[in-house]
Scaffold this motif. Structure first.
Motif, short mmCIF file in Angstrom:
data_model
loop_
_atom_site.label_atom_id
_atom_site.label_comp_id
_atom_site.label_asym_id
_atom_site.label_seq_id
_atom_site.Cartn_x
_atom_site.Cartn_y
_atom_site.Cartn_z
N VAL A 1 36.54 47.15 41.80
CA VAL A 1 37.88 46.48 42.31
C VAL A 1 37.70 45.01 41.84
CG1 VAL A 1 38.17 47.89 44.15
CG2 VAL A 1 36.97 46.12 44.59
N GLY B 1 37.98 36.30 47.50
CA GLY B 1 37.36 37.09 48.32
C GLY B 1 37.50 36.94 49.75
N THR B 2 38.89 36.33 50.16
CA THR B 2 39.17 35.83 51.55
C THR B 2 39.44 37.32 52.29
OG1 THR B 2 41.43 35.50 50.96
CG2 THR B 2 39.77 33.64 51.26
N SER B 3 40.05 38.08 51.49
CA SER B 3 40.42 39.70 52.13
C SER B 3 39.46 40.46 51.81
CB SER B 3 41.92 40.10 51.38
OG SER B 3 42.13 41.19 51.91
N ALA C 1 36.16 40.28 53.41
CA ALA C 1 36.23 39.49 54.88
C ALA C 1 35.34 40.06 55.94
CB ALA C 1 37.67 39.71 55.30
N LEU D 1 36.90 37.53 38.75
CA LEU D 1 37.66 37.06 37.31
C LEU D 1 37.45 35.73 37.12
CD1 LEU D 1 41.00 38.65 38.48
CD2 LEU D 1 39.00 39.79 37.07
N ALA E 1 46.66 33.49 37.74
CA ALA E 1 46.29 34.54 38.88
C ALA E 1 45.18 33.80 39.77
CB ALA E 1 45.92 35.95 38.58
N GLU F 1 50.08 28.12 54.37
CA GLU F 1 49.93 29.50 54.49
C GLU F 1 48.63 29.92 54.96
OE1 GLU F 1 51.75 31.98 53.16
OE2 GLU F 1 50.54 33.57 52.67
N LEU G 1 40.18 28.96 48.52
CA LEU G 1 39.72 30.21 48.14
C LEU G 1 40.78 31.14 47.56
CD1 LEU G 1 36.69 30.78 50.54
CD2 LEU G 1 36.40 30.14 48.33
N ALA G 2 41.58 31.40 48.52
CA ALA G 2 42.49 32.47 48.28
C ALA G 2 43.46 32.11 46.91
CB ALA G 2 43.43 32.70 49.54
N GLY H 1 45.53 37.06 44.24
CA GLY H 1 44.99 37.68 45.58
C GLY H 1 46.08 38.18 46.38
N SER H 2 46.89 37.07 46.55
CA SER H 2 48.06 37.18 47.55
C SER H 2 49.10 38.02 47.20
CB SER H 2 48.75 35.53 47.64
OG SER H 2 47.74 34.53 47.99
N ALA I 1 48.48 40.64 45.12
CA ALA I 1 47.84 42.15 45.31
C ALA I 1 47.94 42.48 46.66
CB ALA I 1 46.37 42.16 44.57
N ALA J 1 44.96 47.75 36.50
CA ALA J 1 45.49 46.61 36.00
C ALA J 1 44.92 45.21 36.64
CB ALA J 1 46.96 46.36 36.16
N ILE K 1 46.46 41.22 37.61
CA ILE K 1 47.21 40.22 37.41
C ILE K 1 46.62 39.03 36.74
CG2 ILE K 1 48.73 38.53 38.89
CD1 ILE K 1 48.72 40.98 41.03
N VAL L 1 50.44 32.00 62.13
CA VAL L 1 51.34 32.94 61.18
C VAL L 1 52.58 33.36 62.03
CG1 VAL L 1 51.25 34.87 59.90
CG2 VAL L 1 49.21 33.64 60.16
#
Ligand SMILES: Cc1cc2nc3c(=O)[nH]c(=O)nc-3n(C[C@H](O)[C@H](O)[C@H](O)COP(=O)(O)OP(=O)(O)OC[C@H]3O[C@@H](n4cnc5c(N)ncnc54)[C@H](O)[C@@H]3O)c2cc1C
Length: 239
Positions: A26, A31-33, A36, A48, A67, A91, A99-100, A104-105, A107, A148, A150, A173
């Motif tokens: 993957v 890497g924040t998600s 985690a 990437l 991306a 956010e 980092l984010a 990633g956001s 995806a 794929a 992004i 949030v």
């Protein structure tokens, strides 16, 4: 126990796509998600960061966000409209937003992402390697095609944007948020906190077809009421 079983850092998109064609491989962005928690897994990550996908550049009337550009760099880019900079900054705290990434956001497709809602109202198009480009609205609905990558998200940076949110505290949030943008006399609206992903909504009838989830922060009825009120405020703010 580490989360990932192996780490790869390809030097070009071709190698990255070949790695992603293998089982359990993957994409790793910020890497924040994906990184985690510390549960054991067979996942091999394809980082990437060596692919040069982090530029933010003007492209005619549009702006192309690489991306791997971080939300922090979007918040600081002079090419990004001020209202979208503000949303990028809000956010997440600096430790996460530096980092984010944009990719990633997109995806992750979090239903609570104001950043994603802001991209949706900005007529965002998602560029990919290993799949055809598509509108962000389509990608948010169906997810990233298997294998794929992004590579960039292009947005229309014209017009005026505005948001209206309700959260337990101003920095939390939001339970529900509305983001609107007006360009060339036309207003587009997106909502968070009312579905599994952010959704585009009709500014004249924002709650049509919505069946919000319920949790300890609010019932479905409460969220519908917020969606109506916040949409009116966001549309007004985007005039
Ligand atoms: C404490 C905490 C708070 C958070 N708060 C929020 C929040 O308020 N709002 C919110 O929306 N999210 C939140 N998140 C989730 C996360 O930070 C975001 O979704 C973030 O934007 C993910 O970006 P990333 O670059 O870190 O992605 P990663 O963690 O690297 O990857 C996430 C997923 O996207 C895929 N992916 C990443 N880049 C690409 C690409 N270029 N092409 C294809 N697939 C890709 C990965 O394979 C993985 O499945 C939070 C996370 C944590 C840990």
């Amino acid at each position: 126990m580490p989360l990932v079983a192996a780490y790869h850092r390809p030097r070009n998109l071709e190698d990255a796509l070949s790695l992603l064609a293998e089982p359990d491989h993957v994409v790793l962005a910020g890497g924040t998600s994906i990184n985690a928690d510390r549960d054991a897994s067979d996942i091999e990550v394809v980082d990437l960061q060596a692919l040069g996908l982090d530029a933010i550049v003007a492209d005619g009337n549009r702006v192309r966000l690489g991306a791997m550009a971080t939300l922090g760099s979007v918040a600081e880019s002079g090419l990004i409209p001020e209202w979208l900079q503000t949303i990028s900054r809000a956010e997440s705290p600096s430790t996460l937003r530096n980092l984010a990434t944009v990719g990633g956001s997109v995806a992750t497709r979090s239903g609570e992402s104001l950043f994603l809602a802001a991209l949706l109202v900005s007529d965002a198009h998602v560029e990919m390697a290993g799949a055809d480009s598509q509108s962000l609205a389509a990608l948010v609905e169906h997810g990233v095609p298997d294998g794929a990558i992004i590579t960039a998200v292009s947005i229309d940076a014209s017009g005026t944007g505005g948001e209206a949110i309700t959260g337990r505290t101003p920095a939390d949030v939001p339970i529900v948020a509305a983001v609107a943008r007006t360009a060339d006399g036309r207003t587009t609206l997106a909502l968070t906190g009312v579905a599994a992903t952010p959704v585009l909504a009709d500014p004249n009838n924002p709650t049509a077809g919505l069946r919000p989830p319920a949790d300890f922060r609010g019932t479905a009825e409460y969220r519908l009421m917020l969606a109506q009120t916040l949409s009116e405020r966001a549309v007004e703010a985007a005039r």
